[in-house]
Write an enzyme that holds these catalytic residues in place. Structure first.
Site, short mmCIF file in Angstrom:
data_model
loop_
_atom_site.label_atom_id
_atom_site.label_comp_id
_atom_site.label_asym_id
_atom_site.label_seq_id
_atom_site.Cartn_x
_atom_site.Cartn_y
_atom_site.Cartn_z
N ARG A 107 0.88 -1.18 0.00
CA ARG A 107 0.00 0.00 0.00
C ARG A 107 0.91 1.22 0.00
NH1 ARG A 107 -5.27 1.50 3.51
NH2 ARG A 107 -6.10 0.19 1.87
N HIS A 134 -7.41 0.76 -6.42
CA HIS A 134 -7.61 -0.06 -5.21
C HIS A 134 -8.33 -1.35 -5.64
CE1 HIS A 134 -7.85 -1.20 -1.17
NE2 HIS A 134 -8.72 -0.35 -0.68
N GLN A 137 -10.28 -3.86 -3.17
CA GLN A 137 -11.56 -3.40 -2.64
C GLN A 137 -12.69 -3.63 -3.65
OE1 GLN A 137 -12.22 -1.94 0.58
NE2 GLN A 137 -14.24 -2.57 -0.13
N ASP A 227 -17.20 7.31 -1.65
CA ASP A 227 -15.96 7.17 -0.88
C ASP A 227 -15.65 8.54 -0.29
OD1 ASP A 227 -13.52 6.26 0.11
OD2 ASP A 227 -12.54 6.09 -1.85
N CYS A 267 -16.29 1.81 0.74
CA CYS A 267 -15.15 0.94 1.08
C CYS A 267 -14.69 1.11 2.52
CB CYS A 267 -14.01 1.17 0.09
SG CYS A 267 -13.26 2.80 0.19
N ARG A 295 -13.46 -8.65 2.01
CA ARG A 295 -12.04 -8.44 1.70
C ARG A 295 -11.26 -9.70 2.08
NH1 ARG A 295 -9.86 -3.25 1.54
NH2 ARG A 295 -7.93 -4.33 0.98
N1 NVA Z 1 -9.97 6.57 -1.60
C1 NVA Z 1 -9.55 6.25 -0.26
C2 NVA Z 1 -9.79 4.79 0.03
C3 NVA Z 1 -9.40 4.37 1.43
C4 NVA Z 1 -9.58 2.90 1.64
C5 NVA Z 1 -8.09 6.61 -0.09
O1 NVA Z 1 -7.31 6.38 -1.00
O2 NVA Z 1 -7.73 7.14 0.98
N1 CP Z 2 -11.16 -0.05 2.59
C1 CP Z 2 -9.88 -0.13 2.99
O1 CP Z 2 -8.95 -0.40 2.20
O2 CP Z 2 -9.72 0.06 4.32
P1 CP Z 2 -8.35 0.32 5.10
O3 CP Z 2 -7.83 1.65 4.65
O4 CP Z 2 -8.74 0.29 6.55
O5 CP Z 2 -7.37 -0.77 4.76
#
Ligand code: NVA
Ligand code: CP
Length: 313
Positions: A107, A134, A137, A227, A267, A295
């Site tokens: 990540r 992502h 997800q 989101d 998500c 997930r």
């Molecule tokens: N769009 C959000 C998703 C978090 C799971 C981000 O990238 O922070």
């Molecule tokens: N939805 C998601 O990826 O959650 P986290 O940021 O908690 O991993």
């Protein structure tokens, strides 16, 4: 001996429609066994390294628990307290990680980081979220829809809010799995068809319809999703985004315009009163907890697939 090429999962488009059909069948089987407390351990003695440069609850929990349940082990690495945070080249790190573990999940910020890691890795690499995509997800979200309502093909997904990593991943899924995306977001935060490095393909554009009015985007939709307005890495824009996104909160009025059987997804983590009204996310059409749970199950099927290929039931 010819070695099988390593498969990575960096974008949703890295798997074919047939491979998704297999993965969703396999997920259902793995989930059913888990619910019956039956051991399912095809990855005994395999190790997953999880590299986090951004925060996470669900991604860490689901990959770590999932690998443990598959019989393997998972190692959590935070870039802040590893040499990655002190400038060790990502290419060098990939060489080292992939000689010690069987699978890597990352990540991070720029998508180029997971691509450079994968290009130097002997083992499969999974994108656990980048600024651009992502895929894990959306994999869970599509599985959740199928589980509750059947095939998504031919149906309409309404996306209200920011054109972010989740939206661009949904677009890839729409082109592969054959559904439509109705998008509504404020001026200045809409879909960038020519996104630098990741232009939206013609197939994806053919699945997309953009609306100014979010209620119009939701009309007749089979799934309404949103989101956060400010994704990780964009925190400096938070105040400006809060103003720009007024009027784009998914509310009960929008849900009433959707198909009577429509589901609501997010998500998570969510901000009640910003991108979604509490009555919607905590209401009867919301399946956010199933999405989060799934997930675990989809990623177990994904890790098994990347390491062992397609297996008989
Ligand atoms: N769009 C959000 C998703 C978090 C799971 C981000 O990238 O922070
Ligand atoms: N939805 C998601 O990826 O959650 P986290 O940021 O908690 O991993």
């Amino acid at each position: 001996m010819t070695l099988k090429p390593v498969r990575h999962y960096l974008q949703f488009r890295d798997l074919s429609r047939d491979e998704y059909a297999y993965l969703f069948r396999r997920t259902a089987l793995i989930k059913a066994r888990f619910k019956r407390y039956e051991l399912h351990q095809p990855l005994v003695d395999r190790t997953l390294a999880m590299i986090f440069e951004k925060h996470s609850t669900r991604t860490r929990l689901s990959f770590e628990a999932g690998m443990h349940q598959l019989g393997g082990a998972a190692i959590y690495i935070n870039t802040r307290d590893s040499q990655l945070g002190r400038g060790e080249p990502i290419e060098d790190a990939a060489q080292v990680f992939s000689r010690m573990v069987d699978l890597v999940m990352i990540r991070t910020y720029g998508h180029d980081i997971v691509e450079r890691f994968a290009a130097n890795s002997r083992v499969p690499v999974i994108n656990g979220l980048t600024n651009e995509f992502h895929p894990c997800q959306v994999l869970a979200d599509v599985f959740t829809y199928i589980e509750q309502r059947g095939d998504l093909a031919g149906r309409t997904v309404a996306w209200v809010g920011d054109a972010n990593n989740m939206l661009y991943t949904w677009l890839q899924a729409a082109a592969i799995l054959g559904f439509r995306i109705h998008f509504a977001g404020p001026a200045g935060y809409g879909v960038d068809l020519a996104r630098a490095g990741f232009p939206v393909s013609e197939d994806e554009q053919a699945c997309l319809r953009c609306f100014d009015d979010p209620a119009e985007a939701c009309a007749g939709a089979h799934l309404v999703t949103t989101d956060v307005w400010t994704s990780m890495g964009f925190e400096a824009e938070n105040a400006q985004r809060l103003k720009a996104f007024q009027g784009f909160m998914v509310d009960t009025g929008m849900m009433r315009r959707a198909d009577p059987e429509a589901l609501f997804m997010h998500c998570l983590p969510a901000h009640r009163g910003e991108e979604v009204q509490a009555e919607v996310i905590d209401g009867p059409q919301s399946v956010v907890w199933d999405e989060a749970e799934n997930r675990l199950h989809v990623q177990k099927a994904l890790m098994e697939f990347l390491l062992l290929g397609q297996l008989p039931d």
